[in-house]
Motif scaffolding. Sequence first.
Motif, mmCIF file in Angstrom:
data_model
loop_
_atom_site.group_PDB
_atom_site.id
_atom_site.type_symbol
_atom_site.label_atom_id
_atom_site.label_comp_id
_atom_site.label_asym_id
_atom_site.label_seq_id
_atom_site.Cartn_x
_atom_site.Cartn_y
_atom_site.Cartn_z
ATOM 1 N N GLY A 183 0.782 -1.219 0.000
ATOM 2 C CA GLY A 183 0.000 0.000 0.000
ATOM 3 C C GLY A 183 0.816 1.272 0.000
ATOM 4 N N ASP A 184 2.143 1.173 -0.159
ATOM 5 C CA ASP A 184 2.971 2.376 -0.160
ATOM 6 C C ASP A 184 2.963 3.079 -1.518
ATOM 7 N N MET A 185 2.488 2.391 -2.537
ATOM 8 C CA MET A 185 2.405 2.951 -3.879
ATOM 9 C C MET A 185 0.997 2.732 -4.425
ATOM 10 N N VAL A 186 0.416 3.797 -4.981
ATOM 11 C CA VAL A 186 -0.942 3.745 -5.537
ATOM 12 C C VAL A 186 -0.884 4.010 -7.027
ATOM 13 N N PHE A 187 -1.629 3.229 -7.792
ATOM 14 C CA PHE A 187 -1.684 3.369 -9.246
ATOM 15 C C PHE A 187 -3.064 3.895 -9.637
ATOM 16 N N THR A 188 -3.075 4.988 -10.384
ATOM 17 C CA THR A 188 -4.333 5.546 -10.869
ATOM 18 C C THR A 188 -4.264 5.708 -12.380
ATOM 19 N N VAL A 195 -1.265 5.680 -16.944
ATOM 20 C CA VAL A 195 -1.270 5.121 -15.592
ATOM 21 C C VAL A 195 -0.157 5.807 -14.805
ATOM 22 N N LYS A 196 -0.500 6.307 -13.626
ATOM 23 C CA LYS A 196 0.497 6.994 -12.799
ATOM 24 C C LYS A 196 0.693 6.252 -11.485
ATOM 25 N N ALA A 197 1.960 6.156 -11.079
ATOM 26 C CA ALA A 197 2.314 5.530 -9.807
ATOM 27 C C ALA A 197 2.681 6.619 -8.818
ATOM 28 N N TYR A 198 1.941 6.685 -7.703
ATOM 29 C CA TYR A 198 2.166 7.703 -6.687
ATOM 30 C C TYR A 198 2.789 7.095 -5.436
ATOM 31 N N ASP A 199 3.683 7.841 -4.821
ATOM 32 C CA ASP A 199 4.137 7.518 -3.481
ATOM 33 C C ASP A 199 3.074 8.035 -2.514
ATOM 34 N N VAL A 200 2.523 7.167 -1.691
ATOM 35 C CA VAL A 200 1.396 7.557 -0.839
ATOM 36 C C VAL A 200 1.782 8.654 0.143
ATOM 37 N N PHE A 207 6.479 7.377 -11.314
ATOM 38 C CA PHE A 207 6.664 7.130 -12.743
ATOM 39 C C PHE A 207 5.291 7.039 -13.405
ATOM 40 N N SER A 208 5.292 7.203 -14.722
ATOM 41 C CA SER A 208 4.061 7.092 -15.511
ATOM 42 C C SER A 208 4.207 5.978 -16.530
ATOM 43 N N LEU A 209 3.088 5.311 -16.798
ATOM 44 C CA LEU A 209 3.058 4.216 -17.760
ATOM 45 C C LEU A 209 2.233 4.682 -18.957
ATOM 46 N N GLU A 210 2.915 4.919 -20.077
ATOM 47 C CA GLU A 210 2.261 5.474 -21.253
ATOM 48 C C GLU A 210 2.298 4.490 -22.407
ATOM 49 N N TRP A 240 2.799 -4.247 -17.307
ATOM 50 C CA TRP A 240 3.841 -3.283 -16.996
ATOM 51 C C TRP A 240 4.721 -3.803 -15.862
ATOM 52 N N ASP A 241 6.003 -3.503 -15.950
ATOM 53 C CA ASP A 241 6.960 -3.828 -14.891
ATOM 54 C C ASP A 241 6.966 -2.666 -13.894
ATOM 55 N N ILE A 242 6.539 -2.925 -12.656
ATOM 56 C CA ILE A 242 6.438 -1.842 -11.667
ATOM 57 C C ILE A 242 7.493 -1.961 -10.571
ATOM 58 N N ARG A 243 8.508 -2.786 -10.804
ATOM 59 C CA ARG A 243 9.590 -2.873 -9.830
ATOM 60 C C ARG A 243 10.318 -1.526 -9.760
ATOM 61 N N PRO A 244 10.866 -1.177 -8.590
ATOM 62 C CA PRO A 244 11.473 0.152 -8.419
ATOM 63 C C PRO A 244 12.519 0.500 -9.472
ATOM 64 N N PHE A 245 13.347 -0.467 -9.837
ATOM 65 C CA PHE A 245 14.408 -0.195 -10.803
ATOM 66 C C PHE A 245 14.249 -1.132 -12.001
ATOM 67 N N SER A 246 13.328 -0.764 -12.881
ATOM 68 C CA SER A 246 13.028 -1.595 -14.047
ATOM 69 C C SER A 246 13.974 -1.288 -15.191
#
Length: 339
Positions: A183-188, A195-200, A207-210, A240-246
Amino acid sequence: MALTLSSPALLSGGALVRTTPSGPKRTSSLPHPILKLDGHAGPVNALAYSPSGNHLASASTDRSVFLWDTRSEYSNWAALTGHKNAILDLVWDPLANDTLLYTASADWTAAQFDTTTGTRVRSFRGHDGVVGQIVMPRRAPSQVLLTGSDDTYVLVWDPRTKWSQDSLETGLPVTALSASETGDMVFTASVDGVVKAYDVRSKKVLFSLEGHADTVLGLALSPDGTSLLSSSADGTVRIWDIRPFSATPGRQVAAMEGTIPGPHSYQHTVPAWSPNGQQVVCASPGDAAVVIWDAATRAIKYRLPGHKGSACAVAWHPEEPVVASGGADKSVFVGELDF
């Protein structure tokens, strides 16, 4: 009391399991290879299996949630009511032993239900628009509930209280929502297809997924928590790969074609992963089908007909090769697969 019907159903144009000379090859504990569940008075917008797999919950425009017992031929054993408008999404509490269910509604509220008593425990009020998404992280260190709305906000709740603890402003109507395991990262996602990844905590975009060319309609976290699945009105489902260092360029692992948008391009079609992460499934509203891909090869493995109106929702059983789908025809199909 909801009408209950649990019976074998034959689908024209295809079968859920391959057949042998001695009859259908059985791959699950279902009483029949295919079941059709009726009773809702409106379109089925969302489906979710309980963590144990013993129950299936279906949410409908008829303002109710039906609970089906998977151990008893999917008999309908409860109807949860209390919302004043369509129920658009739902999620089980992963740590409550199948006893708590959360719902999101077009009445601008979310709710918590006790499934053992069939009662609404509390309502969550705070959005100024339709609440279309609801998420509960699988392994959050403390209880966290997230809701998304077309008021452009994601609200963060402690489900033990009725007031939101925090908020995240996205700038656009929220059309899809997910979260990391902790739950530390939220995807909207929204109508811009991003798609955007937010730090809660910081509320900053990590990062953004385009890649999508139209509204993103659903998001789903992979079983191992390293990938995100997105479905869109552009007719594609992407991994999508959502690992911190993709190391993956643009973080896009795969783009799979095969879904056909329905007459209402804003209709949520949340995809789902198989328990082992090797297959993915999504509803295809435009041709009333359910599409299943091999996640590695991107090949379509099944295109399942059956619904008499737009297919709207899907869910994968947590332990068996069984997929459920809900549609605008007010019905739920449950069928076993053969991989």
